[in-house]
Design a protein around this motif. Sequence first.
Motif, PDB file in Angstrom:
ATOM      1  N   LEU A  96       0.944  -1.093   0.066  1.00 56.44           N
ATOM      2  CA  LEU A  96       0.159  -0.071   0.068  1.00 56.44           C
ATOM      3  C   LEU A  96       0.913   1.153  -0.019  1.00 56.44           C
ATOM      4  CD1 LEU A  96      -2.769  -1.202   2.547  1.00 56.44           C
ATOM      5  CD2 LEU A  96      -3.098  -0.602  -0.016  1.00 56.44           C
ATOM      6  N   GLU A  97       1.952   1.089   0.468  1.00 58.14           N
ATOM      7  CA  GLU A  97       2.886   2.317   0.731  1.00 58.14           C
ATOM      8  C   GLU A  97       3.486   2.593  -0.741  1.00 58.14           C
ATOM      9  OE1 GLU A  97       3.001  -0.246   2.986  1.00 58.14           O
ATOM     10  OE2 GLU A  97       1.918   1.151   4.536  1.00 58.14           O
ATOM     11  N   GLU A  98       3.609   1.899  -1.651  1.00 55.83           N
ATOM     12  CA  GLU A  98       4.005   1.833  -2.905  1.00 55.83           C
ATOM     13  C   GLU A  98       2.996   2.405  -4.050  1.00 55.83           C
ATOM     14  OE1 GLU A  98       7.592  -1.529  -3.273  1.00 55.83           O
ATOM     15  OE2 GLU A  98       5.750  -2.174  -3.169  1.00 55.83           O
ATOM     16  N   LEU A  99       2.008   2.283  -3.523  1.00 54.76           N
ATOM     17  CA  LEU A  99       0.746   2.466  -4.309  1.00 54.76           C
ATOM     18  C   LEU A  99       0.615   4.038  -4.418  1.00 54.76           C
ATOM     19  CD1 LEU A  99      -1.866  -0.141  -3.867  1.00 54.76           C
ATOM     20  CD2 LEU A  99      -0.119   0.026  -5.738  1.00 54.76           C
ATOM     21  N   HIS A 100       0.138   4.621  -5.592  1.00 47.97           N
ATOM     22  CA  HIS A 100      -0.195   5.921  -5.638  1.00 47.97           C
ATOM     23  C   HIS A 100      -1.600   6.319  -5.378  1.00 47.97           C
ATOM     24  CE1 HIS A 100       3.996   7.451  -7.156  1.00 47.97           C
ATOM     25  NE2 HIS A 100       3.849   6.178  -7.714  1.00 47.97           N
ATOM     26  N   LEU A 101      -2.031   6.389  -4.083  1.00 48.70           N
ATOM     27  CA  LEU A 101      -3.268   6.724  -3.807  1.00 48.70           C
ATOM     28  C   LEU A 101      -3.622   8.000  -3.185  1.00 48.70           C
ATOM     29  CD1 LEU A 101      -3.823   3.103  -2.011  1.00 48.70           C
ATOM     30  CD2 LEU A 101      -4.349   3.736  -4.310  1.00 48.70           C
ATOM     31  N   SER A 102      -5.077   8.327  -3.284  1.00 51.65           N
ATOM     32  CA  SER A 102      -5.310   9.442  -2.468  1.00 51.65           C
ATOM     33  C   SER A 102      -5.478   9.464  -1.101  1.00 51.65           C
ATOM     34  CB  SER A 102      -6.964  10.148  -3.273  1.00 51.65           C
ATOM     35  OG  SER A 102      -7.843   9.172  -2.564  1.00 51.65           O
ATOM     36  N   GLU A 103      -5.168  10.427  -0.548  1.00 50.14           N
ATOM     37  CA  GLU A 103      -5.100  10.444   1.004  1.00 50.14           C
ATOM     38  C   GLU A 103      -6.475   9.682   1.737  1.00 50.14           C
ATOM     39  OE1 GLU A 103      -4.752  13.014   5.044  1.00 50.14           O
ATOM     40  OE2 GLU A 103      -4.400  14.189   3.144  1.00 50.14           O
ATOM     41  N   GLY A 149     -13.988   4.170 -10.460  1.00 53.46           N
ATOM     42  CA  GLY A 149     -13.524   5.208 -10.962  1.00 53.46           C
ATOM     43  C   GLY A 149     -12.476   4.813 -12.349  1.00 53.46           C
ATOM     44  N   LYS A 150     -11.653   5.629 -12.808  1.00 54.83           N
ATOM     45  CA  LYS A 150     -11.161   5.541 -13.867  1.00 54.83           C
ATOM     46  C   LYS A 150     -10.193   4.362 -13.993  1.00 54.83           C
ATOM     47  CE  LYS A 150     -12.590   9.551 -15.784  1.00 54.83           C
ATOM     48  NZ  LYS A 150     -13.171   9.852 -16.753  1.00 54.83           N
ATOM     49  N   THR A 151     -10.188   3.717 -15.329  1.00 48.80           N
ATOM     50  CA  THR A 151      -9.198   2.809 -15.622  1.00 48.80           C
ATOM     51  C   THR A 151      -8.027   3.086 -15.277  1.00 48.80           C
ATOM     52  OG1 THR A 151     -10.848   1.773 -17.089  1.00 48.80           O
ATOM     53  CG2 THR A 151      -8.448   0.842 -17.255  1.00 48.80           C
ATOM     54  N   GLY A 152      -7.000   1.955 -14.800  1.00 42.22           N
ATOM     55  CA  GLY A 152      -5.618   2.185 -14.622  1.00 42.22           C
ATOM     56  C   GLY A 152      -5.298   3.058 -13.431  1.00 42.22           C
ATOM     57  N   CYS A 153      -6.052   3.340 -12.568  1.00 42.63           N
ATOM     58  CA  CYS A 153      -5.760   4.300 -11.491  1.00 42.63           C
ATOM     59  C   CYS A 153      -5.326   3.447 -10.182  1.00 42.63           C
ATOM     60  CB  CYS A 153      -6.669   5.284 -11.151  1.00 42.63           C
ATOM     61  SG  CYS A 153      -6.940   6.468 -12.376  1.00 42.63           S
ATOM     62  N   GLY A 154      -5.224   2.227 -10.269  1.00 40.75           N
ATOM     63  CA  GLY A 154      -4.841   1.443  -8.837  1.00 40.75           C
ATOM     64  C   GLY A 154      -5.957   0.659  -8.341  1.00 40.75           C
ATOM     65  N   LYS A 155      -7.053   0.283  -8.858  1.00 32.36           N
ATOM     66  CA  LYS A 155      -8.001  -0.529  -8.117  1.00 32.36           C
ATOM     67  C   LYS A 155      -7.502  -2.070  -8.137  1.00 32.36           C
ATOM     68  CE  LYS A 155     -11.429   0.736 -10.855  1.00 32.36           C
ATOM     69  NZ  LYS A 155     -10.652   1.615 -11.879  1.00 32.36           N
ATOM     70  N   THR A 156      -7.172  -2.623  -9.154  1.00 27.60           N
ATOM     71  CA  THR A 156      -6.797  -4.002  -9.000  1.00 27.60           C
ATOM     72  C   THR A 156      -5.492  -4.027  -8.002  1.00 27.60           C
ATOM     73  OG1 THR A 156      -7.560  -4.536 -11.056  1.00 27.60           O
ATOM     74  CG2 THR A 156      -5.693  -5.991 -10.338  1.00 27.60           C
ATOM     75  N   ALA A 157      -4.420  -3.170  -8.426  1.00 27.65           N
ATOM     76  CA  ALA A 157      -3.182  -3.205  -7.520  1.00 27.65           C
ATOM     77  C   ALA A 157      -3.489  -3.022  -5.935  1.00 27.65           C
ATOM     78  CB  ALA A 157      -2.175  -2.065  -8.177  1.00 27.65           C
ATOM     79  N   THR A 158      -4.510  -2.307  -5.811  1.00 25.33           N
ATOM     80  CA  THR A 158      -4.943  -2.135  -4.226  1.00 25.33           C
ATOM     81  C   THR A 158      -5.523  -3.319  -3.720  1.00 25.33           C
ATOM     82  OG1 THR A 158      -5.714   0.196  -4.661  1.00 25.33           O
ATOM     83  CG2 THR A 158      -6.865  -1.019  -2.622  1.00 25.33           C
ATOM     84  N   VAL A 159      -6.335  -4.165  -4.487  1.00 24.71           N
ATOM     85  CA  VAL A 159      -6.900  -5.238  -3.972  1.00 24.71           C
ATOM     86  C   VAL A 159      -5.650  -6.345  -3.580  1.00 24.71           C
ATOM     87  CG1 VAL A 159      -8.192  -7.532  -4.707  1.00 24.71           C
ATOM     88  CG2 VAL A 159      -9.028  -5.173  -5.428  1.00 24.71           C
ATOM     89  N   HIS A 160      -4.826  -6.576  -4.440  1.00 23.14           N
ATOM     90  CA  HIS A 160      -3.586  -7.323  -4.288  1.00 23.14           C
ATOM     91  C   HIS A 160      -2.627  -6.861  -2.997  1.00 23.14           C
ATOM     92  CE1 HIS A 160      -4.349 -10.186  -7.108  1.00 23.14           C
ATOM     93  NE2 HIS A 160      -4.644  -9.388  -8.163  1.00 23.14           N
TER      94      HIS A 160
END
Length: 237
Positions: A17-24, A58-69
């Motif tokens: 999660l720390e490596e992902l670019h997510l909103s606060e 939300g938008k495609t390619g913004c990290g949804k799948t990466a968030t799940v893993h």
Amino acid sequence: MAYHDTTLRTKHKTLTLEELHLSEEVRNSIHQLIEEFTYLEALKKYDIPVDNKILLHGKTGCGKTATVHAIGKALNKEVITLNLGGFVSSKLGETGKNITELFKKTSYNNAILFIDEFDFIGKLRDYDNKDSGEMQRLVNTIIQQIDNMSDTALLIGATNHLEVIDSALLRRFQIKLKYKLPTSEQLDNYYDSLLAKFPKEINSIKRAYDLSYAEAKDIALQQIKANVIQIEKRNKA
């Protein structure tokens, strides 16, 4: 059946999660979720339920799948991935049975069921009228399985089209997290971190904006590869 199991092994490296670019907002909600599951037994003492049904939209390619893993990695949970668009059979009754089995497996293993293209359930309204009854039974099956899901398991849905999902299904998700396109400043920070991995002679690129992180990465890497090839051509000339 069109689903697959993953643990911590994926085609690409599983990011934290720390490596992902997510909103606060998204990051804080995910951390709260992980905290709840980490201290699940303490919450049970007071009969306090955890939020275990999350919808990422939300938008495609913004990290949804990466968030799940990343959640799976943080909680050491198996991720069972179901692409709903490729799973729904022309025989909707058969699809309902298969989905029921997946929910049972998820609950039994205390796993994460990740349903991608969750909006496909809304698109089923486009079926012929003769299928409308079967479609509604499928929706009811999913609602029933969500309601009966073990509180030690997780359901995470992902969609690019929140507006088409049945309202009765939407109400089942306690947490709804919106993924937006990154700002120009956020993209610049992303480009900087990406380009820092390469030597200066190949990391000169034209930056693009108003797109997702995934699109930005593709554009950057395409230019970097072109730079590498041009240098090799010059060296061989």
